[in-house]
Design a protein around this motif. Structure first.
Motif, PDB file in Angstrom:
ATOM      1  N   VAL A   1     -13.040  -0.151 -25.302  1.00 63.70           N
ATOM      2  CA  VAL A   1     -14.005  -1.188 -25.668  1.00 63.70           C
ATOM      3  C   VAL A   1     -14.693  -1.669 -24.391  1.00 63.70           C
ATOM      4  O   VAL A   1     -14.038  -2.181 -23.478  1.00 63.70           O
ATOM      5  CB  VAL A   1     -13.315  -2.360 -26.393  1.00 63.70           C
ATOM      6  CG1 VAL A   1     -14.337  -3.437 -26.770  1.00 63.70           C
ATOM      7  CG2 VAL A   1     -12.589  -1.856 -27.644  1.00 63.70           C
ATOM      8  N   ASN A   2     -16.006  -1.478 -24.345  1.00 61.82           N
ATOM      9  CA  ASN A   2     -16.804  -1.881 -23.192  1.00 61.82           C
ATOM     10  C   ASN A   2     -17.502  -3.195 -23.491  1.00 61.82           C
ATOM     11  O   ASN A   2     -18.185  -3.332 -24.515  1.00 61.82           O
ATOM     12  CB  ASN A   2     -17.831  -0.796 -22.862  1.00 61.82           C
ATOM     13  CG  ASN A   2     -17.177   0.533 -22.535  1.00 61.82           C
ATOM     14  OD1 ASN A   2     -16.629   0.705 -21.461  1.00 61.82           O
ATOM     15  ND2 ASN A   2     -17.210   1.458 -23.482  1.00 61.82           N
TER      16      ASN A   2
ATOM     17  N   VAL B   1     -18.000   0.923 -28.283  1.00 59.62           N
ATOM     18  CA  VAL B   1     -16.623   1.261 -28.616  1.00 59.62           C
ATOM     19  C   VAL B   1     -16.524   2.779 -28.764  1.00 59.62           C
ATOM     20  O   VAL B   1     -17.293   3.380 -29.520  1.00 59.62           O
ATOM     21  CB  VAL B   1     -16.174   0.576 -29.921  1.00 59.62           C
ATOM     22  CG1 VAL B   1     -14.765   1.014 -30.296  1.00 59.62           C
ATOM     23  CG2 VAL B   1     -16.250  -0.949 -29.800  1.00 59.62           C
ATOM     24  N   ASP B   2     -15.596   3.371 -28.032  1.00 60.62           N
ATOM     25  CA  ASP B   2     -15.325   4.808 -28.142  1.00 60.62           C
ATOM     26  C   ASP B   2     -13.899   5.011 -28.634  1.00 60.62           C
ATOM     27  O   ASP B   2     -13.013   4.196 -28.346  1.00 60.62           O
ATOM     28  CB  ASP B   2     -15.467   5.493 -26.779  1.00 60.62           C
ATOM     29  CG  ASP B   2     -16.887   5.981 -26.516  1.00 60.62           C
ATOM     30  OD1 ASP B   2     -17.523   6.462 -27.463  1.00 60.62           O
ATOM     31  OD2 ASP B   2     -17.341   5.859 -25.361  1.00 60.62           O
TER      32      ASP B   2
ATOM     33  N   GLN C   1     -28.856  -6.415 -43.153  1.00 67.45           N
ATOM     34  CA  GLN C   1     -28.409  -5.038 -43.028  1.00 67.45           C
ATOM     35  C   GLN C   1     -27.016  -4.974 -42.405  1.00 67.45           C
ATOM     36  O   GLN C   1     -26.688  -5.767 -41.526  1.00 67.45           O
ATOM     37  CB  GLN C   1     -29.368  -4.259 -42.122  1.00 67.45           C
ATOM     38  CG  GLN C   1     -30.806  -4.243 -42.585  1.00 67.45           C
ATOM     39  CD  GLN C   1     -31.695  -3.495 -41.601  1.00 67.45           C
ATOM     40  OE1 GLN C   1     -31.214  -2.746 -40.753  1.00 67.45           O
ATOM     41  NE2 GLN C   1     -32.994  -3.698 -41.708  1.00 67.45           N
ATOM     42  N   HIS C   2     -26.221  -4.034 -42.895  1.00 67.59           N
ATOM     43  CA  HIS C   2     -25.006  -3.690 -42.164  1.00 67.59           C
ATOM     44  C   HIS C   2     -25.456  -2.983 -40.888  1.00 67.59           C
ATOM     45  O   HIS C   2     -26.011  -1.888 -40.933  1.00 67.59           O
ATOM     46  CB  HIS C   2     -24.118  -2.749 -42.994  1.00 67.59           C
ATOM     47  CG  HIS C   2     -23.278  -3.453 -43.998  1.00 67.59           C
ATOM     48  ND1 HIS C   2     -22.084  -4.054 -43.662  1.00 67.59           N
ATOM     49  CD2 HIS C   2     -23.435  -3.654 -45.326  1.00 67.59           C
ATOM     50  CE1 HIS C   2     -21.539  -4.595 -44.750  1.00 67.59           C
ATOM     51  NE2 HIS C   2     -22.347  -4.366 -45.763  1.00 67.59           N
ATOM     52  N   HIS C   3     -25.235  -3.628 -39.764  1.00 67.44           N
ATOM     53  CA  HIS C   3     -25.709  -3.077 -38.497  1.00 67.44           C
ATOM     54  C   HIS C   3     -24.683  -3.407 -37.422  1.00 67.44           C
ATOM     55  O   HIS C   3     -24.396  -4.584 -37.171  1.00 67.44           O
ATOM     56  CB  HIS C   3     -27.076  -3.679 -38.149  1.00 67.44           C
ATOM     57  CG  HIS C   3     -27.680  -3.120 -36.893  1.00 67.44           C
ATOM     58  ND1 HIS C   3     -27.861  -1.771 -36.691  1.00 67.44           N
ATOM     59  CD2 HIS C   3     -28.142  -3.732 -35.770  1.00 67.44           C
ATOM     60  CE1 HIS C   3     -28.412  -1.569 -35.513  1.00 67.44           C
ATOM     61  NE2 HIS C   3     -28.587  -2.744 -34.925  1.00 67.44           N
ATOM     62  N   TYR C   4     -24.130  -2.365 -36.825  1.00 69.64           N
ATOM     63  CA  TYR C   4     -23.082  -2.539 -35.829  1.00 69.64           C
ATOM     64  C   TYR C   4     -23.488  -1.749 -34.577  1.00 69.64           C
ATOM     65  O   TYR C   4     -23.048  -0.609 -34.379  1.00 69.64           O
ATOM     66  CB  TYR C   4     -21.737  -2.051 -36.384  1.00 69.64           C
ATOM     67  CG  TYR C   4     -21.395  -2.688 -37.710  1.00 69.64           C
ATOM     68  CD1 TYR C   4     -20.797  -3.940 -37.765  1.00 69.64           C
ATOM     69  CD2 TYR C   4     -21.705  -2.057 -38.917  1.00 69.64           C
ATOM     70  CE1 TYR C   4     -20.494  -4.541 -38.980  1.00 69.64           C
ATOM     71  CE2 TYR C   4     -21.415  -2.652 -40.130  1.00 69.64           C
ATOM     72  CZ  TYR C   4     -20.809  -3.897 -40.159  1.00 69.64           C
ATOM     73  OH  TYR C   4     -20.529  -4.486 -41.370  1.00 69.64           O
ATOM     74  N   PRO C   5     -24.341  -2.351 -33.735  1.00 67.10           N
ATOM     75  CA  PRO C   5     -24.908  -1.597 -32.605  1.00 67.10           C
ATOM     76  C   PRO C   5     -23.890  -1.202 -31.555  1.00 67.10           C
ATOM     77  O   PRO C   5     -24.202  -0.403 -30.663  1.00 67.10           O
ATOM     78  CB  PRO C   5     -25.943  -2.573 -32.030  1.00 67.10           C
ATOM     79  CG  PRO C   5     -25.502  -3.925 -32.478  1.00 67.10           C
ATOM     80  CD  PRO C   5     -24.871  -3.721 -33.813  1.00 67.10           C
ATOM     81  N   PHE C   6     -22.679  -1.723 -31.631  1.00 69.39           N
ATOM     82  CA  PHE C   6     -21.625  -1.409 -30.669  1.00 69.39           C
ATOM     83  C   PHE C   6     -20.727  -0.271 -31.142  1.00 69.39           C
ATOM     84  O   PHE C   6     -19.764   0.095 -30.444  1.00 69.39           O
ATOM     85  CB  PHE C   6     -20.772  -2.654 -30.403  1.00 69.39           C
ATOM     86  CG  PHE C   6     -20.274  -3.335 -31.659  1.00 69.39           C
ATOM     87  CD1 PHE C   6     -19.084  -2.955 -32.240  1.00 69.39           C
ATOM     88  CD2 PHE C   6     -21.013  -4.347 -32.256  1.00 69.39           C
ATOM     89  CE1 PHE C   6     -18.627  -3.562 -33.396  1.00 69.39           C
ATOM     90  CE2 PHE C   6     -20.572  -4.963 -33.411  1.00 69.39           C
ATOM     91  CZ  PHE C   6     -19.374  -4.570 -33.984  1.00 69.39           C
ATOM     92  N   LEU C   7     -21.012   0.293 -32.325  1.00 71.78           N
ATOM     93  CA  LEU C   7     -20.168   1.348 -32.878  1.00 71.78           C
ATOM     94  C   LEU C   7     -20.931   2.655 -33.023  1.00 71.78           C
ATOM     95  O   LEU C   7     -22.098   2.663 -33.439  1.00 71.78           O
ATOM     96  CB  LEU C   7     -19.647   0.946 -34.265  1.00 71.78           C
ATOM     97  CG  LEU C   7     -18.645  -0.206 -34.339  1.00 71.78           C
ATOM     98  CD1 LEU C   7     -18.338  -0.534 -35.802  1.00 71.78           C
ATOM     99  CD2 LEU C   7     -17.355   0.147 -33.592  1.00 71.78           C
TER     100      LEU C   7
END
Length: 451
Positions: free
Chosen positions: A126-127, A115-116, A261-267
């Motif tokens: 959003v890719n 996400v950019d 864990q709070h983990h958002y690999p798309f951000l």
């Protein structure tokens, strides 16, 4: 699912709907309640989202999570027990979403890759990858709502000598059933809900011994013979675990119940929430609006006493912000509000305080929207009573019943005590089995006479 339901509710009242796209990595919805036998990676090679396991039953009363605008009575057409199994709860959340016809918005088996945000156009790109075809696509959006939850990426500590342990070592996220733990000595590292529930499941399924290892404080329940708590593990040497108090025990299996864990690999880092698991993450206005970019929202990012109905309260508020029914205050006013909630959060002394805090938080959200207000104070008391019943009888607290604040319906007594029930299917749960001598003895009734 809560967010889609919120938009659909507004549409039925005549609001013009924005264009909505929901990307869901799994083949079906349900989040954590979408059970799979898989762990590690799914059939597409993606990290498995769900931490559900066979024979998982709700570990909190359903009266604390009931939707205010879709009750258990409405769904099942009759009273059910206060602690349903996972299949019944999935059926409940699926039933509400199906009734509101929101599945049409969901692109299943679509994984968001990146996400950019463009500061000039004030839009997100959003890719996404279609996991079934391997094709990628991108779309422009005015708002992004992160509804992934935060109980998917395990926190995995390491202890000296773990590589020498010859038995099974898994995280609770990978646990799929306690049947294989029969006649084994089991060590659970952790002292919260996962350890408590997996440990009692192991005992129920015939584990020889169950030991809990805690870091800061024991759970303090009245464990039966064969279950005990010890302080933190210091090291392993083969099958032997050495605890910091000098004791040592030999085990066949180790389950790490050490959180997520709070983990958002798309951000990117400037959009990704970083927080311990607590009831008020620091950078979210009203617990949902990303302070650094008010076009980004998080649902369910906090630790939870309330669950389903809290997600609803959040989703209704986010909906109204997007629809223009509510305006956000200035960044300075947002910060002042966050600081006020954080000040109260840091003053909380115990679990009862946390429950009251979250009840007030939900009340604050509902007062901003048309979501039906419900008796949050009574629900808070249900949660507090739930805590007391576990202290009184950790193995049998699921046999206690409560009354719905939504309908006034007293929960039914499940036909089989939880410790004797090994079939968690919806069919079994909703059935009326014939009399059972073992069940009668367990419940203190005179055994049924042979006919």
């Amino acid at each position: 699912m809560a967010q889609l339901r919120a938009f659909e509710s507004a549409a039925k009242k005549g609001h013009e709907m924005p264009e909505i796209v929901c990307y869901e990595k799994q083949d079906d919805w349900g989040g954590q309640w979408n059970f799979t036998w898989r762990n590690g990676t799914d059939k597409y090679g993606e990290p498995v989202h769900s931490s559900m396991y066979r024979n998982l039953w709700s570990n909190g009363p359903k009266e604390g999570l009931e939707f205010a605008e879709y009750t258990f009575d409405e769904h099942f057409g009759r009273p059910i027990s206060s602690y349903p199994p996972r299949e019944a709860l999935w059926d409940y959340i699926d039933g509400r979403a199906r009734k509101s016809d929101v599945k049409k918005y969901v692109k299943f088996a679509h994984a968001v890759r990146w996400v950019d945000f463009d500061e000039t156009s004030k839009t997100f790109t959003v890719n996404v990858e279609n996991l079934r075809t391997g094709e990628t696509e991108s779309g422009k959006f005015d708002h992004v709502i992160v509804g992934t939850g935060h109980f998917t990426f395990p926190n995995v500590p390491e202890f000296d000598g773990m590589e020498t342990f010859p038995g099974q070592i898994i995280h609770a996220h990978e646990f799929r059933g306690a049947e294989s733990l029969a006649d084994k000595d089991v060590l659970l590292i952790g002292a919260s809900y996962s350890a408590e529930d997996i440990g009692t499941q192991a005992y129920k399924m015939g584990a020889r011994t169950v030991t809990f290892s805690y870091r800061s404080a024991p759970m303090g329940y009245e464990w039966p013979e064969g279950m005990e708590e010890q302080p933190l593990v210091e090291k392993f040497d083969g099958s032997t675990a050495y605890f910091i108090n000098g004791l040592q025990r030999t085990f066949d299996a180790v389950i790490l119940c050490t959180g997520y864990q709070h983990h958002y690999p798309f951000l990117p880092s400037n959009l990704a929430l970083k927080s311990p698991n607590n009831v008020y993450p620091a950078n979210l206005y009203r617990g949902v609006v990303w302070e650094g970019n008010n076009q980004l929202f998080y649902l369910g990012a906090q630790d939870q006493w309330f669950t389903f109905n809290m997600f609803d309260a959040q989703a209704w508020y986010v909906r109204d912000l997007i629809l223009g029914e509510r305006e956000l205050p200035s960044r300075e006013e947002q910060r002042t509000s966050i600081d006020a909630w954080l000040e109260r959060f840091h003053a909380l002394k115990d679990s009862d305080d946390q429950i009251d805090f979250q009840a007030d938080y939900i009340r604050d959200l509902i007062e901003q929207t048309d979501y039906p207000m419900f008796d949050l104070d009574t629900v808070a008391e249900i949660f507090k009573r739930w805590g007391r019943t576990k202290k009184e009888d950790i193995l049998n607290y699921r046999d206690v019943t409560y009354t719905s604040v939504m309908t006034g319906t007293k929960a039914a007594q499940h036909h089989t005590p939880w410790m004797l029930e090994i079939d968690d299917s919806l069919e079994r749960y909703l059935s009326t089995p014939e009399g059972d001598e073992v069940r009668d003895i367990w419940e203190g009734r005179e055994a049924a006479q042979p006919r």
